[in-house]
Structure formats: C-alpha cells, structure tokens
Design an enzyme around this catalytic site. Structure first.
Site, PDB file in Angstrom:
ATOM      1  CE  LYS A 157     -75.099 -62.191  38.129  1.00 50.91           C
ATOM      2  NZ  LYS A 157     -73.909 -62.860  38.632  1.00 50.91           N
ATOM      3  CD  GLU A 165     -71.232 -60.363  42.345  1.00 56.29           C
ATOM      4  OE1 GLU A 165     -70.919 -59.258  41.865  1.00 56.29           O
ATOM      5  OE2 GLU A 165     -70.743 -61.440  41.957  1.00 56.29           O
ATOM      6  NE  ARG A 185     -69.913 -72.451  39.034  1.00 52.09           N
ATOM      7  CZ  ARG A 185     -69.856 -71.555  38.070  1.00 52.09           C
ATOM      8  NH1 ARG A 185     -68.721 -71.002  37.738  1.00 52.09           N
ATOM      9  NH2 ARG A 185     -70.947 -71.208  37.422  1.00 52.09           N
TER      10      ARG A 185
END
Length: 749
Positions: free
Chosen positions: A470, A245, A460
């Site tokens: 973020k 993204e 992950r």
C-alpha cells in the site's frame, strides 16, 4: 553477514531466500547452528541440497532449540531423509521433552531404516487402482490421480513419493492405454469452490472437530469440551473467513487468499465470512470497505456474512479484562520506540499486581492517558522471539463505525484469533509470514479457555515486475507515476479489472499456481496466458487500426457502399456476427504496407497484392501518395474478387467509415524483475520506472460494431490484441485499454 549468506547458499538456498532468512534473527541463528553441526558430522561437502532443505525446514519449525543438535545429526547421518520423516521427528521431540531421548523409540517413530520394497509399492498401488477402477475407466485421464497417490501413501507411510507416483502412472497406463485426443482435451474450466478440493495437507486436521491433531495445537483440559460445544453450534460445517484490513485496495496476492478461503469452504460444503479487520481507525476509509466487497463479488464469491472486528469491541475488551485477571496481561508504560525489534528490553512493569493493571486498563479505556503513555501487553513469547506483544493501544481517533465510543483499540495479534473463535471459524487460513504467530494464536485462545480454531499457513503469491505494498502504491500515485489505485499498469484487482482481465482468468491463474507452503514468485505472462484462454472464448472480434493509412479503391464508384458480415467468433460462426460497411475509402495499418519489397514480407507492396479479411477482395497498389516530408499518406488501389484472383500470401484487417477512438497500450511498469530489491535497483523502486510503460494513441480507428459498448466490455481487435472499453469513454470518443497481446510476449505485461 556475507559469510552467513554464503553458508546458506551452500546448502542450496537461492540468494533471495537466503537474504529473506537473514532478516529473521531467530531462524537465521538456528539455521546457522544446524548447518555447522551437520558439517561437523559429514563435512562441508556432505551437506547437499537435499540435506540442506531438511535442515532449513527443521530450523524453521523446531520450537525446542535444545534438540537442534540432535536433529541436525539425524539429518547429517541420513537417518532422517524425507520431509515425512522430519515431521515425525518433530512430533516425537515435542511429545518427549525430557532427557534422555529413547533412541529406539525415536527411530521407530520416524521410520529410520524402514525399507519399502518395490513389490510392496506395486501391491499397494494395485489395490488402490482396483478400488477406483470403475471411475477410472469412466473418467480416464480426467480422473483425479492425486486421490490414488494419497491413498497409496497412506498405505505405505515411509515409501518414496516419486516411486509411488511412477508406479501409479505405470498401472494407470496399463489399465487405460495411451492418451487419446479426448483425454488431451482441456477439462472443464475451474469453477469457484472446486479450486482447492484436491489439496492434501500432510499432518493436518482436515475434519472439523479434529483441531487437536494439528501440528503445534496445544491440548488443554478444556479442549475437548470446547470442541464439543463448537460442533454443536456449527453442526460439523467447515467455516473459513477472508479478513482484509480496510486500509487499501486488494491486489493479485489477495485474489489467491480469496480463492483459497472461499474455495476451500465451498469445496467442503462450508461457509466463508468476509470480515473487515477494522481495528486501526487512523488508516481506514469507507471507500476501501466498498472496494473490497466489490472485488470479492467480482471474483464470483458471495460471503456467508459480512462482519467486522469492531462488532466484537465490547467482547474483546471483556476478554482482555479476563486475561489480566488470569495473570496473563499487564499494563506497560514503555514507549513505542523501546518496543521495536526483537531485542526490546524487558518491561519493568511485567510483574505489577493484577489489581493495579485492572485499574490502569480501566483508566486507559476512560481516556485518562495520552497516546503512547500506556499499552496492554500479553505475557508470552512469539515464535520469532518477540516478547510480550501489545494487545491494546490508545488512539484518540474516531472509528468509522463506533465513533468516539472507544479510545483504546485491540491489535491484530490480540484480535485475530479471538474473532475467529467468536465466529466459530474452523480453519484460519493465512500466508506463511503468520507462521511466527501460530503459537501465540493458540496460546491466547487457551489462556482464556475459549474455542481454538486451526491455523494453516500457505505461501504468498508474488509477481515479478511490480509492487503491491500500500505504501509504495501511494508513492506511485503521489508522484504521478500512475493515475490511481486502478491504473491498469498496477496489479491491484481494480486495476486488473479496468485493464480488462476477466475474473475467471484470475481464478484460473490462482488454480494453476496452486497452494503450497513455499512462497510463489510468478512471471506476469503466466497470468496473461490465463487471460488469453478466457478472452479467446468470450471476447467478440472487431477490426481496429491503430496507425491508419488511407486507401482509396479507384475502381469502385464514389458512392459505393456494401455490407460485410464479420463473425464474432470465426472458429464458431454459430455464436453470432455483426455487419460493417465497405466503401471506396478504407484504412489499413501503416505497418501492413512497405514501399520497398523485403524478403519474407507477405503483406502489401507496390508489387505484391494482399487480401482483405472477411471482405472477399484482394487489393493491389496503383499509386503511392506522399506528403512534403516524403511520408506515405495515402494509397490508390484497385480491388478484385478473391474468388477470381490468385490467392494472396496474406490477409490483413481494415476499417471503413470507422469511429475515431483512443487506445492505451501498456507495458511493464518497472524495468527490473524485483524493483524492491536494492541489489537490483540500488536507488529504489521509483528510479526503476519504465518510461515506455504507457503509450497513448489518440487517432486510432475502430469499426462501428463497438459503438454500443459499455465500460469494461471486451473485444479482440483482429491481428492486434485483446482490448477493454475504459470508463473514461464518452459518447463522443471511446477509449480502449489493451488487455493483453494476441500472443505471449514476456517483454510486456
């Protein structure tokens, strides 16, 4: 909740894993029921870690919960005792949904009671070793032993993997003998594209066109026809994609995703797309598009093509209309607050007429509703229990590429699989949290009768002592804790580049961590180790003094000056050298002198001389000069040739006629391993900042060999550490960031 947490830890889950599980209501409920059932069969003490691991794996993968008791009993009774048997059991349950289960067929399919003898294992391994003998003898211990393991396991489906490995090790030792020095040498550095070639995906379709063999893949009457068309377009070529993204900067976790997607494609002679998932215009900025592409290329990868989800807005809209026509989607007027969580009330508009939804969806597109007044929802239940995810929502925000053309934008759950299908992606590689979306991924492609790629999930990559979200990095920037996204104390890729981490080191780190289904949490010093390996071979040496102490060599003339040649790489002097001046005035580190001799101290004291690296001189103290506060500010010394003087106990670095520079020393940004864990840091991550995470030394001295350096050039300052030239540098003053120390220090980043 405390009782459930204790129940989960009793089967061997770590406290952190148990807490993560509790956040998933559906999984938590299934696992609890499975453990309770198993304890009924074999008692609380009978559910050991091995059984607990199988119960957890079963609860997280089982779709039909009415079979949970049956499978829990099989695990508790020891009929299912390996992951391989569990995978077979889940496959059997899925393909035999009707009651009653044929116990005999089930046990045959799962290998219950099958005993593989040591003799069978020995014979199978012997056959595999014989098959690869020529290559084994040629490559010796650099041969990929995983290949032998894979083939032996294929021949002995139900054998214990550890026993097979022991037999492989034994027969290879008998063939090759003990490892020689050549065998112990490091293999050639990992190169892009070979990173994941040896991965063995059990029960997965590794061949393009065999998607239907993947666990959970739904075969429809059109599947084979669609796969045939797909193969005609791709020619059987592997296709992956990296789909970030564009609303933030990539971090170390993304490096693993980049390496896996691009590396897997390259290892299989395939291609990889860089696709921006640009479906939320409120958060997207041009700087993120540029930074993402820069980081992918910095890591050494070149996308086959750069695409955008927005390239397909019209096609996605057309497919949404088709989805409504097929009765699989409807326009809903529930508010956003009502849709949050997993227990949202059913929509009263779920069964509205198809024609009505078509008209309303068209009105959404024309801007006749306010934001939040209407959404398009899909008629399906996700694996985590969430009902009817949103496919389209209204946003009156201009898009960076399409401008004001659209006021409705597709969601991730709708866009992701369809863009994969449109681009004929073969393998949708994503992190483990997307496993809950696997069934919806397959469902949507099949509901529209479009080609359906394979989705594979992997764990992950997480690092301790940092945050990568973020939102939290923005908080750190806004509160002034860090300067920006590229502050070298962060683990964004731009920050690591600025700190001096070579891209090869990051790729090597990803290769060392590997690809597993379980989540990986790693200490920062393991990444540092990879950085040292690369910089040791690539960073030329220089001499720098961080806390200077002036030394005047009294037995040299006032205007004395000579050149000293310093090798760029002392271990391999053929790689070049540079020249530094040697004059009557030199500077050494304050820590390399002690006025009072201490036991074990080998450097300079009034009674003990010390050698100067590369200069060929030994210096001895004649006089110690102090300021009014009693601090040592200068030494008067004499020098003598190291060839005619007794060898000193130590040699130290020095500079003469140096450049003044600024040096920034970095340590961990956070005090605790898990700053986001409220049990460790009750007051939140902003309360956990290490006050000593940045030390700036404005009066450091460095030799003149670095004068022509460019931003991000890397050096080893002898005896001090590895450093990189910061972009803040000017013609008047160089600024260096310490990349890593020379030796591992788990107390520093």
């Amino acid at each position: 909740m405390a009782d459930t947490l204790a129940l989960f830890t009793s089967i061997g889950l770590s406290e952190q894993k148990a807490k993560e599980t509790l956040k998933n209501e559906a999984l938590s409920a299934s696992l609890k029921d499975a453990i309770v059932q198993a304890q009924r069969v074999c008692g609380a003490s009978g559910v050991d870690k091995a059984r607990g691991t199988l119960l957890y794996s079963m609860a997280s993968r089982l779709k039909d919960t009415k079979r949970l008791t049956f499978l829990s009993d099989s695990i508790a009774q020891g009929k299912i005792s390996t992951e391989l048997q569990l995978a077979a059991a889940l496959d059997f349950i899925k393909s035999h949904p009707q009651d009653p289960i044929n116990q005999k067929q089930y046990e045959e399919a799962c290998g219950v009671g099958v005993v593989v003898t040591p003799e069978q294992i020995e014979e199978a391994v012997e056959a595999v070793v014989k098959k690869h003998k020529e290559q084994l003898v040629k490559e010796r211990y650099h041969f990929n032993m995983g290949l032998l393991m894979g083939e032996a396991r294929s021949a002995l489906k139900w054998a214990d993997g550890k026993v097979i490995k022991n037999e492989v090790d034994l027969q290879v030792l008998q063939l090759l003998g003990k490892k020689t020095e050549a065998d112990l040498e490091k293999k050639a550095k990992v190169t892009n594209g070979t990173l994941f070639k040896g991965i063995f995906w059990e029960n997965e379709a590794a061949v393009n066109g065999e998607n239907y063999k993947t666990e959970g893949y739904v075969v429809t009457p059109k599947t084979m026809e669609l796969l045939k068309k797909h193969l005609e377009i791709t020619g059987g070529q592997i296709r992956t994609r990296f789909p970030p993204e564009p609303n933030g900067i990539l971090h170390i976790g993304h490096a693993k995703a980049i390496n896996f997607n691009f590396g897997y494609a390259k290892a299989n002679n395939g291609i990889c797309f860089l696709r921006y998932d640009d479906t939320n215009p409120e958060k997207e900025e041009e700087k993120y598009f540029t930074a993402i592409k820069d980081m992918v290329e910095w890591l050494g990868y070149k996308p086959y093509a750069v695409t955008h989800a927005s390239d397909n807005f019209q096609q996605l809209y057309d497919l949404a209309v088709d989805l409504i026509r097929r009765g699989h989607a409807y326009v809903c007027h529930q508010k956003g607050e009502e849709l949050k969580g997993h227990n949202a009330p059913p929509s009263p508009w779920r069964d509205r007429p198809i024609e009505e939804s078509l008209v309303l969806f068209e009105r959404m597109k024309k801007g006749l509703f306010s934001e939040g007044e209407a959404t398009l929802r899909m008629k399906m239940v996700m694996e985590d229990g969430k009902m009817d995810p949103v496919a389209y929502r209204i946003k009156y925000t201009a898009h960076h590429r399409s401008g004001d053309e659209w006021c409705i934008y597709p969601t991730y759950d709708y866009t992701h699989c369809l863009c994969d299908s449109i681009e004929n992606i073969t393998h949708s590689l994503c992190t483990k949290e997307f496993q809950a979306r696997r069934s919806s991924y397959f469902w949507l492609c099949n509901a529209l009768d479009v080609y359906c790629p394979v989705q594979w999930e992997y764990g992950r990559l997480n690092l301790t002592y940092t945050v990568v979200s973020k939102r939290k990095i923005i908080k750190l920037v806004e509160t002034g804790v860090v300067r920006d996204w590229d502050d070298p104390r962060l683990f964004t890729l731009t920050a690591l580049r600025r700190r001096g981490f070579p891209p090869e080191a990051i790729n090597n780190f990803c290769a060392r961590v590997g690809v597993t289904v379980s989540q990986t949490t790693t200490e920062p010093h393991l990444l540092e180790s990879c950085v040292r390996d690369v910089l040791n071979d690539s960073a030329p040496r220089a001499m720098a003094v961080l806390e200077p102490l002036k030394c005047t060599i009294t037995n040299l003339p006032e205007n004395s000056k000579s050149d000293v040649r310093v090798p760029d790489f002392p271990a391999n002097e053929s790689k070049g050298s540079h020249v530094v001046p040697f004059t009557r005035t030199i500077f050494i580190e304050q820590s390399d002198f002690r006025e009072t001799m201490e036991k074990g101290y080998k450097r300079l004291t009034p009674e003990q001389p010390v050698g100067l690296r590369h200069a060929g001189y030994v210096i001895s103290v004649q006089k110690v000069i102090k300021d009014a506060q009693g601090k040592v500010v200068e030494l008067e010394v004499t020098c003598s040739s190291s060839e005619t003087t007794e060898k000193p106990k130590a040699f130290i670095h020095w500079v003469s006629q140096p450049l003044v520079c600024e040096v920034r020393l970095y340590e961990r940004l956070f005090l605790h391993k898990n700053p986001e864990d409220t049990s460790e840091v009750p007051n939140g991550f902003l309360s956990d900042i290490n006050p000593h995470s940045l030390q700036t030394i404005s009066g450091a001295l460095v030799d003149i060999s670095v004068k022509g350096a460019k931003a991000l050039d890397k050096f080893q300052f002898e005896r001090v550490g590895y450093f990189s030239l910061d972009p803040d540098s000017t013609a008047d003053k160089l600024v260096f960031n310490r990349t890593v120390t020379l030796k591992e220090d788990p107390g520093k980043i």
